[in-house]
Scaffold this motif. Sequence first.
Motif, PDB file in Angstrom:
ATOM      1  N   GLU A  94     -31.263 -41.412  -8.906  1.00 56.15           N
ATOM      2  CA  GLU A  94     -31.115 -41.305  -7.449  1.00 56.15           C
ATOM      3  C   GLU A  94     -30.771 -42.704  -6.937  1.00 56.15           C
ATOM      4  OE1 GLU A  94     -34.329 -41.197  -4.814  1.00 56.15           O
ATOM      5  OE2 GLU A  94     -35.830 -41.927  -6.210  1.00 56.15           O
ATOM      6  N   THR A  96     -31.958 -44.228  -3.913  1.00 50.37           N
ATOM      7  CA  THR A  96     -32.863 -44.927  -2.992  1.00 50.37           C
ATOM      8  C   THR A  96     -33.547 -46.181  -3.587  1.00 50.37           C
ATOM      9  OG1 THR A  96     -33.171 -42.777  -1.961  1.00 50.37           O
ATOM     10  CG2 THR A  96     -34.658 -44.527  -1.245  1.00 50.37           C
ATOM     11  N   ARG A 125     -29.232 -36.784 -13.864  1.00 52.35           N
ATOM     12  CA  ARG A 125     -30.543 -36.182 -14.146  1.00 52.35           C
ATOM     13  C   ARG A 125     -30.397 -35.199 -15.298  1.00 52.35           C
ATOM     14  NH1 ARG A 125     -32.766 -35.006  -7.975  1.00 52.35           N
ATOM     15  NH2 ARG A 125     -32.349 -37.113  -7.222  1.00 52.35           N
ATOM     16  N   TYR A 134     -26.389 -30.000 -11.938  1.00 54.63           N
ATOM     17  CA  TYR A 134     -25.613 -30.747 -12.921  1.00 54.63           C
ATOM     18  C   TYR A 134     -26.421 -31.914 -13.455  1.00 54.63           C
ATOM     19  CZ  TYR A 134     -21.978 -28.044 -10.719  1.00 54.63           C
ATOM     20  OH  TYR A 134     -21.245 -27.001 -10.224  1.00 54.63           O
ATOM     21  N   PHE A 137     -23.975 -35.800 -10.890  1.00 55.47           N
ATOM     22  CA  PHE A 137     -23.512 -35.257  -9.618  1.00 55.47           C
ATOM     23  C   PHE A 137     -23.471 -36.377  -8.591  1.00 55.47           C
ATOM     24  CE2 PHE A 137     -27.703 -35.235  -7.599  1.00 55.47           C
ATOM     25  CZ  PHE A 137     -28.555 -35.234  -8.712  1.00 55.47           C
ATOM     26  N   GLN A 139     -23.907 -38.114  -4.876  1.00 53.52           N
ATOM     27  CA  GLN A 139     -24.722 -38.089  -3.657  1.00 53.52           C
ATOM     28  C   GLN A 139     -24.071 -38.973  -2.596  1.00 53.52           C
ATOM     29  OE1 GLN A 139     -28.758 -39.330  -4.601  1.00 53.52           O
ATOM     30  NE2 GLN A 139     -29.389 -37.203  -4.930  1.00 53.52           N
ATOM     31  N   GLU A 143     -29.374 -44.887   4.200  1.00 52.10           N
ATOM     32  CA  GLU A 143     -30.724 -45.453   4.199  1.00 52.10           C
ATOM     33  C   GLU A 143     -30.822 -46.459   5.353  1.00 52.10           C
ATOM     34  OE1 GLU A 143     -32.619 -44.092   1.876  1.00 52.10           O
ATOM     35  OE2 GLU A 143     -31.311 -43.678   0.152  1.00 52.10           O
ATOM     36  N   ARG A 270     -41.458 -32.169  -0.974  1.00 52.75           N
ATOM     37  CA  ARG A 270     -40.390 -32.858  -1.719  1.00 52.75           C
ATOM     38  C   ARG A 270     -40.860 -33.254  -3.119  1.00 52.75           C
ATOM     39  NH1 ARG A 270     -35.894 -33.367  -1.265  1.00 52.75           N
ATOM     40  NH2 ARG A 270     -35.406 -35.569  -1.066  1.00 52.75           N
ATOM     41  N   TYR A 274     -42.431 -40.974  -3.112  1.00 52.86           N
ATOM     42  CA  TYR A 274     -42.536 -42.098  -2.183  1.00 52.86           C
ATOM     43  C   TYR A 274     -42.618 -41.735  -0.700  1.00 52.86           C
ATOM     44  CZ  TYR A 274     -37.395 -41.463  -2.801  1.00 52.86           C
ATOM     45  OH  TYR A 274     -36.121 -40.971  -2.924  1.00 52.86           O
ATOM     46  N   TYR A 275     -42.538 -40.469  -0.368  1.00 51.02           N
ATOM     47  CA  TYR A 275     -42.419 -40.130   1.049  1.00 51.02           C
ATOM     48  C   TYR A 275     -43.707 -40.317   1.858  1.00 51.02           C
ATOM     49  CZ  TYR A 275     -37.831 -38.349  -0.052  1.00 51.02           C
ATOM     50  OH  TYR A 275     -36.529 -38.248  -0.464  1.00 51.02           O
ATOM     51  N   ALA A 291     -30.862 -26.717  -2.218  1.00 56.53           N
ATOM     52  CA  ALA A 291     -30.764 -27.547  -1.011  1.00 56.53           C
ATOM     53  C   ALA A 291     -29.471 -28.355  -1.044  1.00 56.53           C
ATOM     54  CB  ALA A 291     -31.962 -28.467  -0.923  1.00 56.53           C
ATOM     55  N   LEU A 292     -28.854 -28.505   0.120  1.00 56.31           N
ATOM     56  CA  LEU A 292     -27.628 -29.315   0.205  1.00 56.31           C
ATOM     57  C   LEU A 292     -27.973 -30.795   0.335  1.00 56.31           C
ATOM     58  CD1 LEU A 292     -25.419 -27.248   2.676  1.00 56.31           C
ATOM     59  CD2 LEU A 292     -25.432 -27.203   0.183  1.00 56.31           C
ATOM     60  N   GLY A 293     -29.205 -31.064   0.719  1.00 55.14           N
ATOM     61  CA  GLY A 293     -29.607 -32.459   0.878  1.00 55.14           C
ATOM     62  C   GLY A 293     -31.091 -32.541   1.125  1.00 55.14           C
ATOM     63  N   GLY A 314     -34.326 -42.207   4.975  1.00 53.38           N
ATOM     64  CA  GLY A 314     -32.981 -41.932   4.455  1.00 53.38           C
ATOM     65  C   GLY A 314     -32.784 -40.499   4.045  1.00 53.38           C
TER      66      GLY A 314
HETATM   67  P1  HAM Z   1     -33.163 -35.228  -3.852  1.00 60.03           P
HETATM   68  O1  HAM Z   1     -33.723 -34.112  -3.045  1.00 60.03           O
HETATM   69  O2  HAM Z   1     -33.705 -35.414  -5.215  1.00 60.03           O
HETATM   70  O3  HAM Z   1     -33.361 -36.546  -2.992  1.00 60.03           O
HETATM   71  O4  HAM Z   1     -31.595 -35.047  -3.969  1.00 60.03           O
HETATM   72  C1  HAM Z   1     -30.787 -34.930  -2.824  1.00 60.03           C
HETATM   73  C2  HAM Z   1     -29.740 -33.840  -3.013  1.00 60.03           C
HETATM   74  O5  HAM Z   1     -28.994 -34.050  -4.223  1.00 60.03           O
HETATM   75  C3  HAM Z   1     -30.298 -32.437  -3.197  1.00 60.03           C
HETATM   76  O6  HAM Z   1     -30.666 -31.857  -1.975  1.00 60.03           O
HETATM   77  C4  HAM Z   1     -29.120 -31.714  -3.830  1.00 60.03           C
HETATM   78  O7  HAM Z   1     -28.154 -31.367  -2.860  1.00 60.03           O
HETATM   79  C5  HAM Z   1     -28.543 -32.801  -4.719  1.00 60.03           C
HETATM   80  N1  HAM Z   1     -29.011 -32.586  -6.103  1.00 60.03           N
HETATM   81  C6  HAM Z   1     -30.218 -32.881  -6.625  1.00 60.03           C
HETATM   82  N2  HAM Z   1     -30.275 -32.559  -7.931  1.00 60.03           N
HETATM   83  C7  HAM Z   1     -29.074 -32.037  -8.239  1.00 60.03           C
HETATM   84  C8  HAM Z   1     -28.473 -31.539  -9.446  1.00 60.03           C
HETATM   85  N3  HAM Z   1     -29.133 -31.524 -10.609  1.00 60.03           N
HETATM   86  N4  HAM Z   1     -27.190 -31.089  -9.396  1.00 60.03           N
HETATM   87  C9  HAM Z   1     -26.483 -31.113  -8.246  1.00 60.03           C
HETATM   88  N5  HAM Z   1     -26.980 -31.598  -7.084  1.00 60.03           N
HETATM   89  C10 HAM Z   1     -28.247 -32.046  -7.075  1.00 60.03           C
HETATM   90  C11 HAM Z   1     -32.984 -37.778  -3.387  1.00 60.03           C
HETATM   91  O8  HAM Z   1     -32.261 -37.988  -4.328  1.00 60.03           O
HETATM   92  C12 HAM Z   1     -33.483 -38.889  -2.479  1.00 60.03           C
HETATM   93  N6  HAM Z   1     -32.983 -40.168  -2.999  1.00 60.03           N
HETATM   94  C13 HAM Z   1     -33.040 -38.664  -1.038  1.00 60.03           C
HETATM   95  C14 HAM Z   1     -33.464 -39.754  -0.116  1.00 60.03           C
HETATM   96  C15 HAM Z   1     -32.695 -40.773   0.348  1.00 60.03           C
HETATM   97  N7  HAM Z   1     -34.680 -39.922   0.385  1.00 60.03           N
HETATM   98  C16 HAM Z   1     -34.713 -41.017   1.139  1.00 60.03           C
HETATM   99  N8  HAM Z   1     -33.500 -41.553   1.107  1.00 60.03           N
END
Ligand code: HAM
Length: 432
Positions: A94, A96, A125, A134, A137, A139, A143, A270, A274-275, A291-293, A314
């Motif tokens: 990720e 962050t 991942r 995937y 992928f 992102q 932030e 989540r 860290y949240y 989830a889209l995000g 973020g």
């Molecule tokens: P996360 O929820 O782990 O958050 O990932 C954010 C988005 O990445 C997910 O909602 C999804 O759309 C996409 N995603 C996650 N895993 C996959 C996967 N295996 N394949 C395709 N898409 C995926 C974070 O990563 C945090 N860093 C968000 C954040 C930013 N929090 C604070 N700042």
Amino acid sequence: MKGSKKEAKKDTKIILSAPRGMHDILPSERPWWDKIETKAKELAEFYGFSRIETPVLESAHLFIRGTGENTDVVKKEMYTLRTKGGDFLALRPEGTPAVMRAYIEHGFVSAPQPVKLYYFYPVFRHDRPQAGRYRQFYQFGLETIGEEQPIADVEIIYLSWLFLNEVGLSNAHFEINSLGCRRCRSNLRQTVKKYYERRRNKLCPDCRRRLETNPLRILDCKNENCIKLKEDLPPLIDKVCDDCRSHFEQVLEYLEELGVPYNLNSTLVRGLDYYTRTVFEIWLGDNESMALGGGGRYDEMLQELGGPKKPAVGVALGIERIIEELKEEGHKPPTPSRPRVYLVQLGEMAKKKAFKIMEDFRKHNIKLGSSLGRDNLRAQLKNADRLGVDFSLILGQEEVLNETIILRDMRSGLQETIPLGKIVEEIKKRLH
Ligand code: HAM
């Protein structure tokens, strides 16, 4: 011998496939990606976010400490490697913690706050690949560091919403909750622990373990029974302190004012450790596994990484999932711009001159098709026809010597000779 042939065949199969869960972005897909990246850039930069790139590899300890040792992302899904020099590195799972590392390392702390950064890059991942999931992928992340006011949470959520709307997805909504500050956390933990202790036997084996180590994680379990068990849990928001409650209420007020659709989800925690305070995910309908995000506030991470105490908030949006949803809803990819003029060159001298002519057109932003490897007039005109250009420019030895070029109208087939120095102007006139 037989065995080794079989092995070689297997090797070839492996060599000729992208690694599982990873994919090529082919030229035919590019228009989607360009459109989305352009929108991300335009929106982020208008709102004062600057783009940051961080290395694909980071110290694995950055994520162990930042993302959280006991999260699935670190425990089960992180690609790690040991270098020949003995460094323990990870492909970033990720963005962050990497952005926070850069913030500390490059002294952003002494810049005017808040510091607002964005990224658009791949993360990794090692999850079980399936539709929308995937191993590599992209992102798009935003932030904001150094701002504790609820308006910073709102800006992040609002921009995510605008972004999705403007790329064509208007039916997403935000599931939102507050986890309170670190001081509220023990209260929340106690509530959840007490609730599940009475239902221990119905929990999956993983959650029985979580009950001892990190009860809040139970709320993130994807096991169907565990999901059902959440139903009667008292709202966690009732357990946070007055400051956290007021912060959350302000966030919701702003969202209402802005018309951002949200749903209070008092069991949303989540999957990352860290949240603090606001957490949210962006869903289509009730599809929580896609989830889209997602994002939220992480006011303690900087300090936990060894930096100063600075609040931060973020989001990251999953680009593959967004593109898949756009296709699913029947959106058409933007059509790539095609050349309207084609350069035909005949003979060595013309070939040598071709680059100069192409540069003249490029400087005037006029796309010019060509196939410099071809020598034959018919083959080149056929190519021009296939591309559907309006005009072809034909340059033979005689034209090179006379400093002219033949302009052929592809619809009428009429040809005229034009001085080479005037051809760009002539084409400009005719293209409008
Ligand atoms: P996360 O929820 O782990 O958050 O990932 C954010 C988005 O990445 C997910 O909602 C999804 O759309 C996409 N995603 C996650 N895993 C996959 C996967 N295996 N394949 C395709 N898409 C995926 C974070 O990563 C945090 N860093 C968000 C954040 C930013 N929090 C604070 N700042």
